[in-house]
Design a protein around this motif. Sequence first.
Motif, short mmCIF file in Angstrom:
data_model
loop_
_atom_site.label_atom_id
_atom_site.label_comp_id
_atom_site.label_asym_id
_atom_site.label_seq_id
_atom_site.Cartn_x
_atom_site.Cartn_y
_atom_site.Cartn_z
N ILE A 284 0.85 -1.19 0.00
CA ILE A 284 0.00 0.00 0.00
C ILE A 284 0.88 1.24 0.00
O ILE A 284 1.77 1.37 0.86
CB ILE A 284 -0.93 0.01 1.23
N PRO A 285 0.69 2.17 -0.92
CA PRO A 285 1.50 3.40 -0.94
C PRO A 285 1.41 4.14 0.38
O PRO A 285 0.35 4.17 1.03
CB PRO A 285 0.88 4.21 -2.08
N ALA A 286 2.52 4.74 0.79
CA ALA A 286 2.59 5.41 2.09
C ALA A 286 1.52 6.49 2.23
O ALA A 286 0.92 6.65 3.29
CB ALA A 286 3.98 6.00 2.30
N ALA A 287 1.30 7.26 1.18
CA ALA A 287 0.31 8.34 1.25
C ALA A 287 -1.10 7.78 1.46
O ALA A 287 -1.89 8.33 2.24
CB ALA A 287 0.36 9.19 -0.01
N GLU A 288 -1.40 6.69 0.78
CA GLU A 288 -2.72 6.07 0.94
C GLU A 288 -2.90 5.52 2.34
O GLU A 288 -3.97 5.67 2.95
CB GLU A 288 -2.88 4.95 -0.09
N TRP A 289 -1.86 4.87 2.86
CA TRP A 289 -1.95 4.32 4.22
C TRP A 289 -2.06 5.44 5.25
O TRP A 289 -2.86 5.36 6.19
CB TRP A 289 -0.74 3.44 4.51
N GLY A 290 -1.28 6.49 5.08
CA GLY A 290 -1.36 7.62 5.99
C GLY A 290 -2.73 8.24 6.01
O GLY A 290 -3.25 8.62 7.07
N ALA A 291 -3.36 8.33 4.85
CA ALA A 291 -4.72 8.89 4.79
C ALA A 291 -5.72 8.00 5.50
O ALA A 291 -6.65 8.49 6.16
CB ALA A 291 -5.13 9.08 3.33
N ALA A 292 -5.53 6.68 5.41
CA ALA A 292 -6.43 5.76 6.10
C ALA A 292 -6.32 5.91 7.61
O ALA A 292 -7.33 5.95 8.33
CB ALA A 292 -6.13 4.32 5.68
N ILE A 293 -5.09 6.01 8.10
CA ILE A 293 -4.87 6.17 9.54
C ILE A 293 -5.42 7.49 10.04
O ILE A 293 -6.16 7.56 11.04
CB ILE A 293 -3.37 6.05 9.87
#
Length: 267
Positions: free
Chosen positions: A176-185
């Motif tokens: 999962i791309p870091a930006a996508e994961w960060g947005a989920a968190i």
Amino acid sequence: MPFAQSHGRGIYYERQGEGPAVLFCHGAGSNAATWWQQLPAFAARHTCLTMDIRCFGRSVAPTAEFSLENFVDDVLAILQQEGIGRVTLVGQSLGGMIGLKLALTHPARVAAFVACDSSLAIDHPVLLDIIATRQLTHRAATIEQRSLGRWFLENHPDRAALYAQINHFNPSAHSIPAAEWGAAITGLMRPERLIPRDALRSLACPALFLVGSEDPIVPVAVMREVSGLARDSEVLVIEEAGHSAYFEQPAEFNRHVLDFIQRRAAY
């Protein structure tokens, strides 16, 4: 390997031991494997359930489904499949958010709640400020640097390395791309998704708010304040532990949590 079906996804879990049920919910840097130091101690007297939360480990799902509501339904699906009516939920960080949400929305299913180094997804300004600041200043830090206390890193580099390797099992570490994961968190912390602090006053089960003395995310003072809102609760500080007291000081953690469950859980 058992999976429970929930909203069209297979939620991975494991069961071992016999006795009153305890469900362990990991944090955002872990998966079911992280509880390896708890299971031998707890399974001697409890039915122990561990799970990969949706989007973690073997519970594959898109980040669009990353929500406390889905996580709670996933827990309920596991309990339903295993025929378990009431459970003590032990939740670290993200797992503590799930535990509080479950206890508030399905009180009949929760015998007791243990929140371990968790911000609980509540609308507390100190917690929200710490989380927002760390998102800006700790992006380059490793998972162990973000989560573990100094004493543990200096004295147990081998277990710190294992902690990191367990995290690497997660799609967030490799797919999962870091930006996508960060947005989920960060999406869990949006104002409309937060749990009001006053909701703690309606918590119906006994609760233990456990926190490491070196936790950089969850201050001990805030947990004492939170305990003051939950009428049937206790606070426990684990010395020489950071944000993952269960992993850093397992013997102390196990002893105190087992004692709490024996004394207070209402099965």
